[in-house]
Scaffold this active site. Sequence first.
Site, PDB file in Angstrom:
ATOM      1  N   LYS A 111       0.832  -1.208   0.000  1.00  0.00           N
ATOM      2  CA  LYS A 111       0.000   0.000   0.000  1.00  0.00           C
ATOM      3  C   LYS A 111       0.863   1.254   0.000  1.00  0.00           C
ATOM      4  CE  LYS A 111      -4.117  -2.155   1.740  1.00  0.00           C
ATOM      5  NZ  LYS A 111      -4.592  -2.820   2.942  1.00  0.00           N
ATOM      6  N   LYS A 215      -6.003 -12.462  -6.571  1.00  0.00           N
ATOM      7  CA  LYS A 215      -7.254 -12.740  -5.855  1.00  0.00           C
ATOM      8  C   LYS A 215      -8.379 -11.804  -6.289  1.00  0.00           C
ATOM      9  CE  LYS A 215      -6.749  -9.493  -2.107  1.00  0.00           C
ATOM     10  NZ  LYS A 215      -7.164  -9.112  -0.787  1.00  0.00           N
ATOM     11  N   LYS A 218     -12.012  -5.911  -3.894  1.00  0.00           N
ATOM     12  CA  LYS A 218     -12.684  -4.660  -4.242  1.00  0.00           C
ATOM     13  C   LYS A 218     -11.727  -3.753  -5.004  1.00  0.00           C
ATOM     14  CE  LYS A 218     -14.542  -5.217   0.260  1.00  0.00           C
ATOM     15  NZ  LYS A 218     -14.590  -4.796   1.635  1.00  0.00           N
TER      16      LYS A 218
HETATM   17  P1  TYM Z   1     -11.272  -7.303   4.149  1.00  0.00           P
HETATM   18  O1  TYM Z   1     -12.351  -6.331   4.432  1.00  0.00           O
HETATM   19  O2  TYM Z   1     -10.302  -6.981   3.086  1.00  0.00           O
HETATM   20  O3  TYM Z   1     -11.879  -8.717   3.815  1.00  0.00           O
HETATM   21  C1  TYM Z   1     -12.836  -9.330   4.665  1.00  0.00           C
HETATM   22  C2  TYM Z   1     -12.636 -10.838   4.699  1.00  0.00           C
HETATM   23  O4  TYM Z   1     -12.752 -11.393   3.388  1.00  0.00           O
HETATM   24  C3  TYM Z   1     -11.609 -12.169   3.085  1.00  0.00           C
HETATM   25  N1  TYM Z   1     -11.303 -12.069   1.642  1.00  0.00           N
HETATM   26  C4  TYM Z   1     -10.996 -13.124   0.867  1.00  0.00           C
HETATM   27  N2  TYM Z   1     -10.873 -14.432   1.138  1.00  0.00           N
HETATM   28  C5  TYM Z   1     -10.562 -15.258   0.126  1.00  0.00           C
HETATM   29  N3  TYM Z   1     -10.377 -14.831  -1.160  1.00  0.00           N
HETATM   30  C6  TYM Z   1     -10.486 -13.524  -1.488  1.00  0.00           C
HETATM   31  N4  TYM Z   1     -10.330 -13.128  -2.739  1.00  0.00           N
HETATM   32  C7  TYM Z   1     -10.798 -12.604  -0.447  1.00  0.00           C
HETATM   33  N5  TYM Z   1     -10.973 -11.243  -0.398  1.00  0.00           N
HETATM   34  C8  TYM Z   1     -11.278 -10.941   0.892  1.00  0.00           C
HETATM   35  C9  TYM Z   1     -10.496 -11.584   3.937  1.00  0.00           C
HETATM   36  O5  TYM Z   1      -9.468 -12.518   4.152  1.00  0.00           O
HETATM   37  C10 TYM Z   1     -11.231 -11.235   5.206  1.00  0.00           C
HETATM   38  O6  TYM Z   1     -11.341 -12.360   6.046  1.00  0.00           O
HETATM   39  N6  TYM Z   1      -8.018  -6.529   7.887  1.00  0.00           N
HETATM   40  C11 TYM Z   1      -9.310  -7.123   7.546  1.00  0.00           C
HETATM   41  C12 TYM Z   1     -10.454  -6.572   8.361  1.00  0.00           C
HETATM   42  C13 TYM Z   1     -10.262  -6.708   9.821  1.00  0.00           C
HETATM   43  C14 TYM Z   1     -10.292  -7.911  10.580  1.00  0.00           C
HETATM   44  C15 TYM Z   1     -10.081  -7.511  11.922  1.00  0.00           C
HETATM   45  C16 TYM Z   1     -10.467  -9.253  10.253  1.00  0.00           C
HETATM   46  C17 TYM Z   1     -10.049  -5.675  10.675  1.00  0.00           C
HETATM   47  N7  TYM Z   1      -9.936  -6.158  11.937  1.00  0.00           N
HETATM   48  C18 TYM Z   1     -10.051  -8.450  12.946  1.00  0.00           C
HETATM   49  C19 TYM Z   1     -10.438 -10.188  11.282  1.00  0.00           C
HETATM   50  C20 TYM Z   1     -10.233  -9.794  12.605  1.00  0.00           C
HETATM   51  C21 TYM Z   1      -9.591  -6.818   6.083  1.00  0.00           C
HETATM   52  O7  TYM Z   1      -9.124  -5.864   5.549  1.00  0.00           O
HETATM   53  O8  TYM Z   1     -10.484  -7.662   5.501  1.00  0.00           O
END
Ligand code: TYM
Length: 350
Positions: A111, A215, A218
């Site tokens: 990033k 992957k 968004k």
């Molecule tokens: P985020 O918002 O990017 O994604 C949410 C969840 O979706 C999963 N994910 C995927 N899994 C498989 N294949 C994909 N293409 C794919 N795209 C997204 C992510 O692995 C995630 O589980 N940092 C986290 C948000 C967060 C969080 C937390 C998660 C903040 N605090 C505490 C768990 C515990 C994030 O940006 O996820």
Amino acid sequence: METVVSGIRPTGNLHLGNYFGAIKSFLKLQEEYNCFFFIADWHSLTTHPHPDNIRSSARTILAEYLACGIDPDKATLYLQSDVRETAELYLYLNMNAGIGELMRTASFKDKARKQMHIADAESDGSVEKEIFNENNKHSVSAGLLTYPTLMAADIIIHKAVKVPVGKDQEQNMEMARRFARRFNTTYGVEFFPEPASFYMSDKAVKVPGLDGSGKMGKSEGNAIYLVDDEKTIYKKVMKAVTDAGPKEPNSKKPEVIANLFTMMEIVSSKEAYNFFDEKYNNCEIRYGDMKKQLAEDIGKFCAPIRERILDIQSNEDYMVKVARIGAEKAHESAARTLKEVRQIIGFRPE
Ligand code: TYM
């Protein structure tokens, strides 16, 4: 009962990656654990959303969580920003987090490289160099750097032992364990459990994009959203990248084709998958037919969820109530932890 925590950033609609990487596990775990699922609206500030969008994005994710089947009677569903104790724990954890270890995380580097307009090809020391370069007019925020500390605070504030996430969160999870462990050793207590990632199958899920490599995401601009209608899904799937087809029987699938098959494995029946796999191995595959099948199966999967999303979104009172009750429950759990944390550190507990 053991505790589970996970969150999703409200930066757009939920897509198939979110569903199969995370939400599918939420649905299973809510039956057996004390679950906290939240909307990571503080985390979304790293991309500086307009204030008008903060509420509406959170509302979208809340409706989509519910439409997927997260049951507010079983799991606690809340907004991260409704539990202010998390910010306090984040502060404490930051006091023992190293700038170096935070700067070395892959997602920070990626990033930061984008935000500071550093070409991918440049050598690895470039991010550090540019951060200290007074002439680079692009800066990287301390919020982005400390993203993993906030995530650790989200998780350990409820003393979670399991965190259902997709493969892309592995490094953040490693950091969360490290910060939990560090708190315990710093203060000589066995207070925070080390949270483990939870995956539905024996390995982490990565839902691929259908536009080549990598992957679904968004920000990758390749997402198929749960709220997409059948026509939109059809168009997106038919645009998926393919190749001229295998020249020899049983050849290895190149990444773009393997991605198509991975997607089929996730949403289609075993029969459909085997049928096209056999066609591929006999060099008789017609990608057009495969994509049609895939589009149909994704469409069938999303249709009922889409209907529920629209339905729930029209019921504002229900959503407000769910968020309020969730905030109360999450606050109660967080306040309990923070009382002890303050005491351990040497502050007044309340
Ligand atoms: P985020 O918002 O990017 O994604 C949410 C969840 O979706 C999963 N994910 C995927 N899994 C498989 N294949 C994909 N293409 C794919 N795209 C997204 C992510 O692995 C995630 O589980 N940092 C986290 C948000 C967060 C969080 C937390 C998660 C903040 N605090 C505490 C768990 C515990 C994030 O940006 O996820």
